[in-house]
Design an enzyme around this catalytic site. Structure first.
Site, PDB file in Angstrom:
ATOM      1  N   HIS A  86       0.862  -1.180   0.000  1.00 29.53           N
ATOM      2  CA  HIS A  86       0.000   0.000   0.000  1.00 29.53           C
ATOM      3  C   HIS A  86       0.897   1.229   0.000  1.00 29.53           C
ATOM      4  CE1 HIS A  86      -3.452  -2.499   1.931  1.00 29.53           C
ATOM      5  NE2 HIS A  86      -3.257  -2.781   0.660  1.00 29.53           N
TER       6      HIS A  86
HETATM    7  C1  FAD Z   1      -0.315  -7.269  -3.980  1.00 26.58           C
HETATM    8  C2  FAD Z   1      -1.181  -6.069  -3.661  1.00 26.58           C
HETATM    9  C3  FAD Z   1      -2.379  -6.263  -3.012  1.00 26.58           C
HETATM   10  C4  FAD Z   1      -3.204  -5.181  -2.712  1.00 26.58           C
HETATM   11  N1  FAD Z   1      -4.409  -5.405  -2.109  1.00 26.58           N
HETATM   12  C5  FAD Z   1      -5.234  -4.365  -1.867  1.00 26.58           C
HETATM   13  C6  FAD Z   1      -6.543  -4.587  -1.297  1.00 26.58           C
HETATM   14  O1  FAD Z   1      -6.957  -5.715  -1.025  1.00 26.58           O
HETATM   15  N2  FAD Z   1      -7.311  -3.491  -1.044  1.00 26.58           N
HETATM   16  C7  FAD Z   1      -6.908  -2.218  -1.333  1.00 26.58           C
HETATM   17  O2  FAD Z   1      -7.671  -1.277  -1.099  1.00 26.58           O
HETATM   18  N3  FAD Z   1      -5.686  -1.988  -1.867  1.00 26.58           N
HETATM   19  C8  FAD Z   1      -4.849  -3.028  -2.143  1.00 26.58           C
HETATM   20  N4  FAD Z   1      -3.610  -2.804  -2.703  1.00 26.58           N
HETATM   21  C9  FAD Z   1      -3.157  -1.429  -2.874  1.00 26.58           C
HETATM   22  C10 FAD Z   1      -3.715  -0.792  -4.130  1.00 26.58           C
HETATM   23  O3  FAD Z   1      -3.527  -1.662  -5.229  1.00 26.58           O
HETATM   24  C11 FAD Z   1      -2.984   0.542  -4.352  1.00 26.58           C
HETATM   25  O4  FAD Z   1      -3.047   1.322  -3.171  1.00 26.58           O
HETATM   26  C12 FAD Z   1      -3.618   1.326  -5.491  1.00 26.58           C
HETATM   27  O5  FAD Z   1      -3.622   0.572  -6.686  1.00 26.58           O
HETATM   28  C13 FAD Z   1      -2.809   2.592  -5.703  1.00 26.58           C
HETATM   29  O6  FAD Z   1      -3.404   3.297  -6.781  1.00 26.58           O
HETATM   30  P1  FAD Z   1      -2.561   4.400  -7.530  1.00 26.58           P
HETATM   31  O7  FAD Z   1      -3.455   4.941  -8.601  1.00 26.58           O
HETATM   32  O8  FAD Z   1      -1.987   5.346  -6.522  1.00 26.58           O
HETATM   33  O9  FAD Z   1      -1.303   3.636  -8.169  1.00 26.58           O
HETATM   34  P2  FAD Z   1      -1.267   2.423  -9.195  1.00 26.58           P
HETATM   35  O10 FAD Z   1      -2.534   1.617  -9.177  1.00 26.58           O
HETATM   36  O11 FAD Z   1       0.040   1.727  -8.932  1.00 26.58           O
HETATM   37  O12 FAD Z   1      -1.217   3.160 -10.610  1.00 26.58           O
HETATM   38  C14 FAD Z   1      -0.038   3.767 -11.104  1.00 26.58           C
HETATM   39  C15 FAD Z   1      -0.095   3.680 -12.616  1.00 26.58           C
HETATM   40  O13 FAD Z   1       0.937   4.502 -13.158  1.00 26.58           O
HETATM   41  C16 FAD Z   1       1.539   3.815 -14.227  1.00 26.58           C
HETATM   42  N5  FAD Z   1       2.873   4.390 -14.413  1.00 26.58           N
HETATM   43  C17 FAD Z   1       3.964   4.266 -13.632  1.00 26.58           C
HETATM   44  N6  FAD Z   1       4.998   4.958 -14.119  1.00 26.58           N
HETATM   45  C18 FAD Z   1       4.550   5.540 -15.236  1.00 26.58           C
HETATM   46  C19 FAD Z   1       5.164   6.408 -16.198  1.00 26.58           C
HETATM   47  N7  FAD Z   1       6.424   6.822 -16.098  1.00 26.58           N
HETATM   48  N8  FAD Z   1       4.397   6.820 -17.229  1.00 26.58           N
HETATM   49  C20 FAD Z   1       3.096   6.421 -17.352  1.00 26.58           C
HETATM   50  N9  FAD Z   1       2.468   5.614 -16.463  1.00 26.58           N
HETATM   51  C21 FAD Z   1       3.202   5.186 -15.441  1.00 26.58           C
HETATM   52  C22 FAD Z   1       1.547   2.360 -13.799  1.00 26.58           C
HETATM   53  O14 FAD Z   1       1.658   1.510 -14.903  1.00 26.58           O
HETATM   54  C23 FAD Z   1       0.159   2.248 -13.129  1.00 26.58           C
HETATM   55  O15 FAD Z   1      -0.870   1.923 -14.055  1.00 26.58           O
HETATM   56  C24 FAD Z   1      -2.786  -3.872  -3.040  1.00 26.58           C
HETATM   57  C25 FAD Z   1      -1.563  -3.683  -3.704  1.00 26.58           C
HETATM   58  C26 FAD Z   1      -0.770  -4.771  -4.013  1.00 26.58           C
HETATM   59  C27 FAD Z   1       0.544  -4.545  -4.750  1.00 26.58           C
END
Ligand code: FAD
Length: 154
Positions: A86
């Site tokens: 997370h």
């Molecule tokens: C194994 C695992 C289990 C989890 N289980 C849960 C759960 O049960 N419940 C829950 O609420 N949360 C869970 N989480 C946490 C949740 O997945 C994250 O908190 C959430 O996805 C974060 O969202 P975000 O949009 O901040 O980042 P992300 O979902 O990581 O999105 C970031 C995006 O940016 C893209 N990116 C990165 N660098 C670049 C770049 N230079 N140019 C263009 N694009 C780029 C990536 O490809 C990705 O698509 C889990 C996470 C993991 C890893």
């Protein structure tokens, strides 16, 4: 042989305090492959984070005892965690541009047409699963963005 039908495990989801000493900055010496300053991630668990992990492990042991466990194994990251799923923070949400990156609508204080709508605005999870909160904030940011666009402000 492992008796999986007679095995239970407890995994403690804890949290980390939102410390300013945990941050992502530009490295003063290391460069990326384009010769620009590389990102530097600095992280250290606060003693309270470790205490929370220990507390959870001890309660888990009590649950095992109450359930009549025969053999128990318990551990926690007493020297600090080495991983996590997370990943939150680095673009703190707040009203004050001096101490935060985005406002309550995930809009950058410094660059008005920039919205950063992800987990970055949350510097701590308060121990909850973060995704539903990220989605709720995204809906709020989108509503604000639409209204602002209609007024010609973006
Ligand atoms: C194994 C695992 C289990 C989890 N289980 C849960 C759960 O049960 N419940 C829950 O609420 N949360 C869970 N989480 C946490 C949740 O997945 C994250 O908190 C959430 O996805 C974060 O969202 P975000 O949009 O901040 O980042 P992300 O979902 O990581 O999105 C970031 C995006 O940016 C893209 N990116 C990165 N660098 C670049 C770049 N230079 N140019 C263009 N694009 C780029 C990536 O490809 C990705 O698509 C889990 C996470 C993991 C890893």
């Amino acid at each position: 042989m492992m008796e999986f039908t007679h095995t239970a495990s407890f995994n403690g989801h804890c949290t980390t305090l939102p410390l300013s000493s945990n941050n992502v900055t530009l490295d003063p010496t290391v460069k990326d492959k384009w010769g620009r300053p590389a990102l530097r991630t600095t992280f250290m668990n606060h003693p309270d984070d470790i205490a929370t992990m220990k507390f959870f492990m001890e309660r888990s042991m009590e649950l095992m005892d109450a359930a009549g466990a025969i053999k128990k194994v318990g551990s926690y990251a007493e020297n600090g965690q080495t991983g996590g799923v997370h990943l939150l923070g680095t673009c703190r949400m707040g009203n004050d541009p001096a101490t935060s990156v985005v406002d309550r609508y995930n809009r950058s204080h410094d660059v008005p047409n920039l919205f950063m709508v992800d987990g970055g605005s949350m510097v701590t999870s308060g121990r909850g699963q973060p995704t539903m909160t990220i989605m709720a904030l995204a809906f709020r940011a989108a509503d604000h963005l639409i209204q602002a666009a209609r007024r010609g402000e973006v």
